[in-house]
Design a protein around this motif. Structure first.
Motif, mmCIF file in Angstrom:
data_model
loop_
_atom_site.group_PDB
_atom_site.id
_atom_site.type_symbol
_atom_site.label_atom_id
_atom_site.label_comp_id
_atom_site.label_asym_id
_atom_site.label_seq_id
_atom_site.Cartn_x
_atom_site.Cartn_y
_atom_site.Cartn_z
ATOM 1 N N LEU A 1 -27.103 46.665 21.604
ATOM 2 C CA LEU A 1 -27.907 45.706 22.381
ATOM 3 C C LEU A 1 -28.597 44.726 21.438
ATOM 4 N N PRO A 2 -28.582 43.432 21.771
ATOM 5 C CA PRO A 2 -29.062 42.421 20.831
ATOM 6 C C PRO A 2 -30.563 42.142 20.905
ATOM 7 N N THR A 3 -31.250 42.818 21.818
ATOM 8 C CA THR A 3 -32.671 42.508 22.056
ATOM 9 C C THR A 3 -33.554 43.658 21.575
ATOM 10 N N THR A 4 -34.858 43.485 21.726
ATOM 11 C CA THR A 4 -35.749 44.654 21.677
ATOM 12 C C THR A 4 -35.344 45.574 22.824
ATOM 13 N N ASP B 1 -19.828 46.283 30.091
ATOM 14 C CA ASP B 1 -19.632 44.877 29.703
ATOM 15 C C ASP B 1 -20.497 43.955 30.559
ATOM 16 N N GLU B 2 -20.745 44.356 31.814
ATOM 17 C CA GLU B 2 -21.656 43.565 32.654
ATOM 18 C C GLU B 2 -23.070 43.603 32.098
ATOM 19 N N LYS C 1 -28.330 41.418 38.538
ATOM 20 C CA LYS C 1 -26.877 41.611 38.508
ATOM 21 C C LYS C 1 -26.262 40.503 37.660
ATOM 22 N N ARG C 2 -25.004 40.710 37.334
ATOM 23 C CA ARG C 2 -24.280 39.702 36.559
ATOM 24 C C ARG C 2 -24.273 38.329 37.255
ATOM 25 N N ALA D 1 -27.629 41.313 28.974
ATOM 26 C CA ALA D 1 -28.530 41.435 27.806
ATOM 27 C C ALA D 1 -28.472 40.176 26.947
ATOM 28 N N ALA D 2 -27.265 39.645 26.768
ATOM 29 C CA ALA D 2 -27.137 38.438 25.937
ATOM 30 C C ALA D 2 -27.849 37.257 26.589
ATOM 31 N N ARG D 3 -27.749 37.177 27.910
ATOM 32 C CA ARG D 3 -28.386 36.034 28.600
ATOM 33 C C ARG D 3 -29.908 36.149 28.588
ATOM 34 N N ILE D 4 -30.415 37.333 28.858
ATOM 35 C CA ILE D 4 -31.894 37.452 28.923
ATOM 36 C C ILE D 4 -32.505 37.426 27.509
#
Ligand SMILES: O=C(O)/C=C(\CC(=O)C(=O)O)C(=O)O
Length: 310
Positions: free
Chosen positions: A179-182, A144-145, A110-111, A150-153
């Motif tokens: 999404l910024p990740t794989t 947005d959550e 969770k956030r 996604a940004a943190r992980i």
């Protein structure tokens, strides 16, 4: 394999337990193969199911998962958090820790998750989070959550696993492509295999992969996607023929971005439980050459989940 009773939990009506005594696959998995999508459930008496769950499964312990791994000839597992445990990752983490480095995990967070909690998950072997958009499985979480998570992980080098149904891809497109990740798609985004493989729905999924090189796909779960079978039962060596062209196309177009997993213990199957040995025999139908098989089962999952060994 003996199935324990479910502690104080009563299984959802009509729940099917996994197939007891799977056959030995005829297809010999390449050395070092990874079952990159499977689950542990409870046991409920030790790791209670989440109050917000939409189903109560049979227990499926880490020992039973590891016994299946060895029986089928896999070397490693990627254990994906199932919705019946909500964001309580203890059963999955316990299994990863008990695996002696042979299991990695995908968590649900969770956030409100703290950096310390993320670090502890990383130390246990977690390398991704799962965002589930299948409406029968989860309540809605604001995008947005999810984007914040996604940004943190992403900073930890983790990826995002997304689970959705094909009809929902147009609506989710903008979010997924931001999404910024794989990004790893579960079960090819659940195509309706009764529709034409060259039709607009599956073409949109292929476009998603083609235009976004950070997107991977699990070509798993024919037992969930198949409409006309035949089922992986009674020695059937050519099971789920209607799914083969879809999965094979993804493997052949994107050989370096595909993963495969058993999906044991096959939550929420209503109609039959596949013999997991025969499910493994499905693999050469969708990855017909030794090179494709090695990428699908060894090279790709190792790159994503055990990059330090590459
Ligand atoms: O695990 C799967 O592959 C599929 C599931 C269950 C699930 O995702 C969950 O509970 O988290 C399904 O379609 O019911």
């Amino acid at each position: 394999m003996n199935k324990p009773t479910t502690g104080d939990f009563t299984k959802t009506a009509g729940w099917l337990d996994w197939y007891d005594g799977p056959t030995q696959p005829r297809f010999q998995l390449p050395a070092g193969s990874v079952d990159a999508h499977c689950h542990v459930f409870g046991p409920g008496a030790e790791f209670p199911y989440a109050p917000e769950r939409k189903y109560t499964p049979c227990d499926a312990s880490k020992q039973q998962l590891f016994a299946l791994r060895d029986h089928l000839g896999f070397a490693r597992n990627v254990i994906v958090q199932a919705t019946c445990h909500g964001a309580d990752n203890r059963a999955m983490v316990d299994a990863c820790l008990a695996s002696g480095g042979r299991a990695r995990g995908v968590a649900t967070v969770k956030r409100s998750v703290t950096d310390e909690e993320l670090q502890a998950l990383h130390a246990a072997g977690v390398r991704g989070v799962r965002f589930n958009f299948v409406k029968r499985l989860v309540d809605f979480t604001p995008k947005d959550e999810l984007m914040e998570i996604a940004a943190r992980i992403g900073k930890l080098g983790w990826h995002v696993v997304i689970y959705f149904e094909a009809v929902d891809l147009p609506e989710l497109w903008d979010f997924f492509t931001a999404l910024p990740t794989t990004v790893v798609v579960d079960h090819m985004g659940r195509p309706d295999v009764s529709k034409h493989i060259d039709g607009p729905e599956f073409e949109l999924f292929l476009k998603f992969m083609r235009e976004h090189p950070n997107v991977w796909s699990k070509v798993s779960c024919p037992e969930r996607l198949s409409v006309s079978g035949p089922k992986a039962l009674n020695g059937e060596q050519a099971a789920y023929r209607d799914v083969v062209p879809f999965a094979r196309r993804v493997v052949e177009l994107f050989p370096d971005r595909v993963l495969w997993g058993t999906d044991w213990p096959h939550p929420n199957l209503k109609d039959h439980m596949p013999d997991d040995g025969l499910l493994v025999d499905f693999i050469p139908h969708i990855a017909p050459t030794a090179e494709l098989q090695h990428k699908l089962l060894v090279a790709n999952p190792m790159r994503l989940y055990w990059p330090e060994e590459n």
